[in-house]
Scaffold this active site. Structure first.
Site, PDB file in Angstrom:
ATOM      1  N   ASP A 181      41.192  35.770  36.426  1.00  0.00           N
ATOM      2  CA  ASP A 181      40.428  34.530  36.419  1.00  0.00           C
ATOM      3  C   ASP A 181      40.242  33.989  35.000  1.00  0.00           C
ATOM      4  O   ASP A 181      40.168  34.745  34.036  1.00  0.00           O
ATOM      5  CB  ASP A 181      39.037  34.761  37.023  1.00  0.00           C
ATOM      6  N   LYS A 182      40.096  32.660  34.926  1.00  0.00           N
ATOM      7  CA  LYS A 182      39.812  32.039  33.632  1.00  0.00           C
ATOM      8  C   LYS A 182      38.321  32.073  33.332  1.00  0.00           C
ATOM      9  O   LYS A 182      37.888  32.614  32.317  1.00  0.00           O
ATOM     10  CB  LYS A 182      40.317  30.592  33.595  1.00  0.00           C
TER      11      LYS A 182
END
Length: 697
Positions: free
Chosen positions: A336-337
Site C-alpha cells: 500500500d501507498k
C-alpha cells in the site's frame, strides 16, 4: 472500483474512516523462509522461476512447465539458405571434418559425458517399453525420409504421442533421452501426454552444415554442460560462416554466443572455424593461480520500511541514489501507498556497506532500511507467506439506514461473522490506482489491444494537481516534446524517464511507443496488464455471487488440493457436475474463478458466458493474451472467490484520555477500533475491512 459489488456476509456493519494517517495502517510482510537469504553457494538455491503477479496463493500457482523444446527454438519453416553455398559447395575437403583440429565438444573434469545412442535406446526401452520404443524409431525414420522429399508438405505437421507420463522425473528423463537419440525431434508435454514432432530448426541448420554437425550441435545444446564448447568444422567461406553465425544468434542468441577462430585445416593450411558456448548468466569465471574460480553475483538483502510511497516509486528513489537500475531490485509483492509498510527486498550489485551509506538520504523520502545482510539470490513476485496488518478505524458510527443504538454490538457481530464466513477475495482499489484520472487497468487494456500510442498517453495523463511530475506530464501531452518533459521530471520518476528517453529517440508513433514500453522493466510492463485482468476477475466474482449466491452449482470450477506435482494446474481444476451439485459435494470455499489468460478454462455455466461477453465488450474476444511486441505472456491462473482471515484480534479505545467505554453502548465518534489480522498473499486488507464494515473506501 468495488462500489455496488457483492458481499458474502449478511450483517449490518458500521461506518468509520481508514488511513487517516499512514501510522493508522501498518503492513508487515510475513517473512519468506530464512534459507532464501543465506549467503551460500548452494546451487539449488540459485534456481528460481518467475511467478505471475496475479497468483493468489502458493498452491494455486501455475507449476513451472517442463521445457517444451531446446531453449530458443522457434517453430519456423525450413529455409534453403538464401543462396549461400551448401556444405557440398564449400571449399574442397571442408564438408568432412578434422576432429583433431577442432573437436566438437570439450568437457571439463567432473562433468558428465553425453550418453551414447545405445545408452539412450536402453533408457527409452525402459521408460516406454519395447513396443512404443520401436514405434518411435519408425516415426523418426519415416519423418527423416519425408524431409528428403522436397514436396512433402505434411512432414512439418507430423506428430507421435508417447502417451501419458505421470511421473515428473520419468518425463524429464524421457525428454532428454528422446532428444539425445533423435536430435532432429522435439518433445512437448500436453496434459501429461508427451508428443514428439520434427525440429524445424534442425532441418534449417542441415541446409547450412553437415547433418553430423547439426546432430552434434543439438546434442550439445540439449546437454547444457557448464563451460562446454562446440566447434563446427573448419570453413574457409567467410560469407557462409556469416550466415551460420546469424542463424545461431537469431535462434539461440539469448542462450549461446559464437565467435570465429583460426584452426589448422587440410594440408596444414590455416582456416577458420565457428565456436559456440553458453552465455554467462548469474555466474562468471575468472582465471586464478589455482585454475577457474566461480564468481557469484553480489546480492544484498534488507527490509524496506516506507511511508506514503508506492513500492515502485520507492524502488525508483533507491535506484537513483545507488546508481543501479530498478530491475536490479527484487521483492515479493506490491505494498500500500498510504501506510507504513515493511517488506523484504534484495538488490543486486550493491554491497551491504553501500546500502548503509544512503540511510540518512532516503529517510527524507519517507524510507528506512533495516536488517541489511548478504544474500545468495533475488526474490520473486508471489514468493511470500502473507501479510500482517495493524489497522486503526476512527470516527466509528452507525450506517445512516441503521436504527440500532448499540454500536458495540454491530462491531462484535461484524467481526464474528467475517471470522467465521470469510470475505469476497476482490482485488483492492490500490491495484488500480486510487483517485487517479487514469487507472492502471485502462493502460493494461490498451496494451492488450496493442494500442501503444494510446497506452503511452494514458500513462502520461496528469492528475489535477500543480506539481513537477504532473506539470511534466501535462507538457508532454500538449507538445509531445519528450526531451523537454524529461528535463522537467524529478530524477526518481524512473519509469516515466525510461519511457521518455525512448520516445525522444524513436518518436511518438506506434513503433516509438512500442520501444518505449520495452524500455521499462518487464515486471512493470506486465503490472498494467495484470491490473486489467484483476478488474475482470472482480466483476466476475460479483456477478457469480449475485446470480448463484453461496451455493455451489453445476458448471462452477472447484480446486483440488492434490499434492501430485505432475498434475497440471488445469488438471487440478474440476467442473462441478449436476449430480455433485445435488449431493452438495463442494463448498463455496472451494470455488475458484479464472484470471483471464491463454491457458485457463472457464466455468461452463452462466459465469463462463459472462466472461466471453465481457471480453467482447473490450474487443478482446480474439485476444491470445500474448503481446509479442512487448514480450508479455499472460497464461492466467485461478483465484478463490472467498478467503478467510487468520489471527483476528481487536479492541476499542477512547479517542480522548479519560473517556470510558461503557459495556452497553458506545457514543459515536468517541472511540476507535484497533484491529489486527493476517492474510494470505494477494489478499487485500481494505477488502476484508469492506466486508466487516459494509462500506467502500
Amino acid at each position: 472500483m468495488l462500489r455496488s459489488f457483492s458481499y458474502v456476509t449478511d450483517h449490518t456493519g458500521f461506518c468509520g474512516t481508514v488511513k487517516n494517517s499512514p501510522s493508522d495502517f501498518i503492513v508487515t510482510e510475513i517473512e519468506v523462509p530464512e534459507h532464501l537469504f543465506r549467503d551460500t553457494h548452494d546451487e539449488s538455491l540459485q534456481k528460481t522461476s518467475a511467478v505471475p503477479l496475479e497468483q493468489s496463493s502458493p498452491y494455486l500457482q501455475q507449476p513451472k512447465k517442463l521445457r517444451r523444446e531446446p531453449p530458443g527454438l522457434c517453430a519456423e519453416g525450413c529455409g534453403g539458405g538464401g543462396g549461400v553455398p551448401r556444405p557440398s559447395e564449400r571449399d574442397p575437403g571442408q564438408a568432412g571434418g578434422n576432429s583433431s583440429a577442432s573437436p566438437n565438444k570439450k568437457h571439463h573434469e567432473g562433468e558428465p559425458e553425453l550418453k551414447s545412442g545405445l545408452e539412450e535406446a536402453s533408457i527409452l526401452d525402459s521408460l516406454l517399453g519395447k513396443p512404443i520404443s520401436e514405434l518411435l524409431d519408425k516415426f523418426a525414420c519415416d519423418l527423416k525420409d519425408a524431409w528428403d522429399l522436397e514436396n512433402n508438405a505434411d512432414a512439418a505437421s507430423r506428430e507421435f504421442s508417447l502417451g501419458p507420463i505421470l511421473d515428473k522425473k520419468n518425463r524429464a528423463d524421457l525428454h532428454s533421452a528422446v532428444r539425445q537419440k533423435f536430435p532432429f525431434l522435439v518433445t512437448i508435454t500436453k496434459d501429461n501426454a508427451m508428443i514428439v514432432k520434427g525440429n524445424a530448426d534442425y532441418r534449417e541448420l542441415c541446409q547450412l552444415v553437415t547433418e553430423k554437425e547439426t546432430s552434434d550441435f543439438f546434442k550439445f545444446l540439449d546437454a547444457k554442460l557448464e563451460n562446454s564448447t562446440f566447434s563446427f568444422e573448419p570453413d574457409g567461406n567467410k560469407d557462409h560462416r556469416k550466415v551460420v553465425h546469424h542463424f545461431i544468434n537469431r535462434k539461440f542468441g539469448k542462450l549461446l554466443e559464437t565467435k570465429s577462430f583460426t584452426v589448422t585445416g587440410i594440408n596444414d593450411q590455416p582456416s577458420m572455424s565457428i565456436m559456440v558456448r553458453f552465455r554467462e548468466k548469474s555466474w562468471s569465471r575468472k582465471r586464478s593461480a589455482g585454475g577457474f574460480q566461480e564468481k557469484q553475483d553480489l546480492y544484498t538483502a534488507f527490509t524496506l520500511q516506507k511511508e506514503n510511497l508506492e513500492t515502485l516509486e520507492a524502488i525508483g528513489f533507491l535506484a537513483a541514489e545507488l546508481g543501479v537500475l530498478p530491475s536490479d531490485f527484487s521483492y515479493t509483492g506490491i505494498k500500500d501507498k498510504k501506510a507504513i509498510t515493511y517488506q523484504p527486498m534484495v538488490v543486486k550489485k550493491v554491497t551491504p556497506e553501500r546500502l548503509k551509506e544512503i540511510g540518512s538520504k532516503i529517510e527524507r523520502k519517507g524510507m528506512r532500511i533495516h536488517n541489511i545482510h548478504s544474500a545468495c539470490q533475488h526474490l520473486r513476485l508471489g514468493q511470500l507467506k502473507g501479510n500482517h496488518f495493524d489497522i486503526i478505524v476512527r470516527d466509528l458510527k452507525h450506517h445512516s439506514h441503521d436504527s440500532s443504538a448499540d454500536l458495540r454490538e454491530r462491531i462484535y457481530e461484524a467481526m464474528e461473522n467475517v471470522e467465521t464466513k470469510g470475505f469476497v477475495n476482490y482485488y483492492g482499489p490500490q491495484r488500480f490506482g486510487q483517485g487517479q484520472n487514469v487507472q492502471t487497468d485502462q493502460i493494461g487494456l490498451a496494451l492488450l489491444n496493442e494500442q501503444m500510442v494510446k497506452a503511452v498517453k494514458l500513462f502520461f495523463t496528469p492528475e489535477d494537481t500543480d506539481d513537477p511530475v504532473n506539470n511534466a506530464k501535462r507538457y508532454f501531452l500538449q507538445t509531445e516534446d519528450a526531451k523537454g518533459a524529461l528535463v522537467m521530471l524529478p530524477e526518481f520518476k524512473v519509469r516515466e524517464k525510461m519511457l521518455l528517453r525512448a520516445l525522444n529517440r524513436y518518436g511518438v508513433n506506434h513503433e516509438g511507443c512500442t520501444k518505449g514500453w520495452l524500455n521499462i522493466p518487464h515486471a512493470m510492463r506486465i503490472f498494467y496488464v495484470h491490473a486489467y485482468c484483476s478488474k475482470i476477475w472482480n466483476e466476475a466474482a460479483s456477478y457469480r455471487l449475485k446470480i448463484y449466491g453461496s451455493k455451489v452449482v453445476e458448471g462452477d470450477l472447484v480446486f483440488s488440493e492434490e499434492n501430485d506435482k505432475s498434475i497440471s494446474l488445469n488438471g487440478k481444476v474440476h467442473i462441478v457436475t449436476a449430480p455433485e451439485e445435488s449431493a452438495k459435494k463442494y463448498s463455496i470455499n472451494q470455488v475458484v474463478l479464472p484470471m483471464v489468460g491463454h491457458s485457463i478454462k472457464y466455468p461452463s455455466n452462466k459465469v463462463g458466458q459472462w466472461y466471453h461477453e465481457r471480453l467482447s465488450k473490450d474487443e478482446l474476444q480474439m485476444c491470445k493474451f500474448r503481446v509479442s511486441p512487448l514480450q508479455l505472456n499472460i497464461p492466467g491462473c485461478y483465484r478463490p472467490i472467498l478467503k478467510n482471515v487468520q489471527n483476528l484480534s481487536y479492541f476499542l479505545e477512547g479517542s480522548e484520555k479519560g473517556i470510558e467505554i461503557e459495556d452497553n453502548h458506545l457514543s459515536e465518534s468517541k472511540v476507535s477500533l484497533h484491529v489486527s489480522f493476517d492474510l494470505d498473499p494477494s489478499c487485500y486488507a481494505t477488502v476484508c475491512l469492506r466486508e466487516i464494515m459494509k462500506c467502500d473506501f
